[in-house]
Write an enzyme that holds these catalytic residues in place. Structure first.
Site, PDB file in Angstrom:
ATOM      1  CB  VAL A  83     -51.931  14.504-103.431  1.00  0.00           C
ATOM      2  CG1 VAL A  83     -51.631  15.802-104.166  1.00  0.00           C
ATOM      3  CG2 VAL A  83     -51.147  14.444-102.121  1.00  0.00           C
ATOM      4  CB  ILE A 125     -52.911  15.100 -95.956  1.00  0.00           C
ATOM      5  CG1 ILE A 125     -53.057  16.314 -95.038  1.00  0.00           C
ATOM      6  CG2 ILE A 125     -52.314  13.924 -95.210  1.00  0.00           C
ATOM      7  CD1 ILE A 125     -54.119  16.104 -93.971  1.00  0.00           C
ATOM      8  CD  GLU A 126     -53.503  21.367 -96.568  1.00  0.00           C
ATOM      9  OE1 GLU A 126     -53.633  22.376 -97.275  1.00  0.00           O
ATOM     10  OE2 GLU A 126     -53.454  21.430 -95.325  1.00  0.00           O
ATOM     11  CG  MET A 127     -51.646  21.507-102.835  1.00  0.00           C
ATOM     12  SD  MET A 127     -51.432  23.300-102.938  1.00  0.00           S
ATOM     13  CE  MET A 127     -51.041  23.479-104.682  1.00  0.00           C
TER      14      MET A 127
END
Lengths: 334, 334
Positions: A83, A125-127
């Protein structure tokens, strides 16, 4: 290890590699844990959740964004983009045949697909979801998910546990059988070219298949140290040691540089290579692995033979129907 | 307009709305331009390109990221998120039934689906490619695309023109027929509830269908001014006028606030609403449209009736096979 090598050497002396227990075709079904037997309803729900970007804070990143089932099961990037365009330090492993890994993530920190599936959703830092409670609350606002969970798990069953179980059940269907290699070990001697057979023999002879063993060439979940024979020259180029692997999780110095042995299945489709995605091509990856793990300098011909064999590990990707994600009467994204 | 209203009023007086030329079912095929007849090969190629994030600079944003065919054809966000987490000021219009728009984009600046498809790929805040030459060069490195273009357009045919033609051909298959409304106008009088029929009558009576006319309720490509009856109160809340619409393109003050009439098909699935995605729910959107375009204050019951009718415009989404995107031996993303 010794036994495998010996066997292959003996077979190599006879002029061709015959089907032996050391070379196994990929199973067409993946084992499921006792508490999560695979059902059609779970797989259907899991496929929806896996492809739904609404499991991310911004509504833009799904599991499939980085582990793209339409591609080689990953994103072809050195490191994935979560994201708000954020990137981490690792390259997304392929989801295809991940069901045959005994541990998940590059550092093997998850013991199951279920456990793995829970991670990226709340990784900032991913979803980027704040919590699984928020995920569950959001899913409950989508009527179609209430119904799909009910079919898979019974009434009022939307939960983190069931969501990750459904995603794992779906992932257990992502198997790519019938590669040229599989056909060969199943008895079709014409399935591999002479060059591919040379590459296959060379991999055994060098010792590659000591770690990349088993039908998925992933060592049945064993951890290995990487790089073993590194020096400043390689480190300056590829920064392999910057990431401490398992030690990042355990904080145990003995775990520094310990990594899950990744599958070689479909590796021709999953560039770039290594945990940090720092190597763009397969021939470079093969050259480096021989140097850094076995302290051997391969000739161009040897590299070409091995790469040709690795190309024979590209399997058949099952046809999938595109999931229809349930609509919502409003939006939760700002 | 007068004729339609009169007809509906007359029909309303008889107690039920009968099938009349003013109410048309959605065609099940979309017209294609003479220079781009729809073929199975183009549709297959177009579906691949449409879902391929490698058409963006970062390899993370596909056409389908913002116009999600698994969802209502868009992303449920107020405004879409392009490469590096960038956002613009407009809400992604649905791709479903876009084939029935006479012009494309909110401001209608593209005359065809082909022309539209070329835009976002090189928009720096959307897919971020520097040029279509770069897109073409990248596609040429992917052997599977050479083959798919050859099947669709002949040998060595990878080009911007053919890529956008294929995407447009695919989009012409994205039609959602057989909504409850379609069934009703096709003669199944039980397909709509009494409340939905009241909403349908009310929409005609108020004048909604003067602009939202035709089988796709999109006015056959007519531009309309929005908002017509705005005041500071609404503007402070929703900022509708901040974006000048067509005038942003033409720089002609007469075009300020001129917008393409968007389709109402599947509108229940495409929250949030309006060009800037500033309105989260359909009942609020209906209330505002009546106030801002017709200067009418609707009762709660009238809004509820209209929303119920709009729900009857949700169609059947065709089952699609998930495309298999061709692999590449390397990567171009850094």
């Amino acid at each position: 290890m010794f036994k495998t090598r010996l066997l292959v050497t003996l077979l190599a002396l006879t002029g061709s590699i015959s089907v032996a227990s050391a070379w196994d075709a990929l199973p067409t079904e993946a084992p499921a844990p006792q508490d999560n037997p695979t059902t059609a309803e779970k797989v259907a729900l899991g496929q929806m959740l896996y492809h739904d970007p609404r499991l991310s804070s911004t509504g833009t990143v799904a599991c499939a964004s980085c582990h793209n089932t339409m591609l080689g099961g990953e994103d072809n990037r050195p490191n994935s983009m979560g994201v708000h365009g954020q990137t981490g330090g690792r390259s997304a492993p392929t989801v295809w045949n991940a069901a045959f890994n005994k541990v998940q993530f590059w550092d093997g920190r998850a013991a199951s697909l279920e456990e793995q599936a829970a991670g990226p959703v709340t990784n900032p830092i991913e979803m980027g979801m704040k919590s699984w409670d928020d995920v569950v609350a959001r899913l409950k606002t989508i009527e179609g998910y209430n119904q799909a969970f009910e079919k898979a798990f019974g009434k009022d069953s939307i939960s983190k546990d069931n969501a990750t179980k459904a995603i794992a059940a779906y992932e257990r269907t992502l198997i790519t059988p019938n590669s040229a290699y599989d056909k060969y070990v199943d008895g079709d001697k014409s399935a591999l070219t002479d060059q591919q057979l040379r590459g296959m023999e060379k991999m055994a002879e060098l010792g590659c298949t000591s770690c990349h063993s088993g039908p998925a060439f992933n060592g049945s979940g064993s951890f290995q140290k990487f790089p073993l024979f590194a020096n400043g020259y390689f480190e300056a180029q590829f920064h392999f040691k910057k990431d401490k692997g398992l030690a990042e999780v355990t904080k145990n110095p003995a775990d520094e540089g310990m990594w899950k042995v990744p599958t070689l299945r479909n590796i021709a489709l999953t560039a770039p290579y290594f945990h940090n995605g720092s190597v763009k091509t397969l021939d470079k990856a093969v050259t480096l692995m021989a140097k850094l793990q076995l302290n051997k300098d391969l000739s161009k011909e040897e590299v070409a033979d091995i790469v040709e064999f690795l190309n024979a590990l590209t399997g058949e990707f099952p046809k999938q129907a595109m999931p229809s994600l349930p609509g919502t009467p409003g939006t939760t994204f700002n």
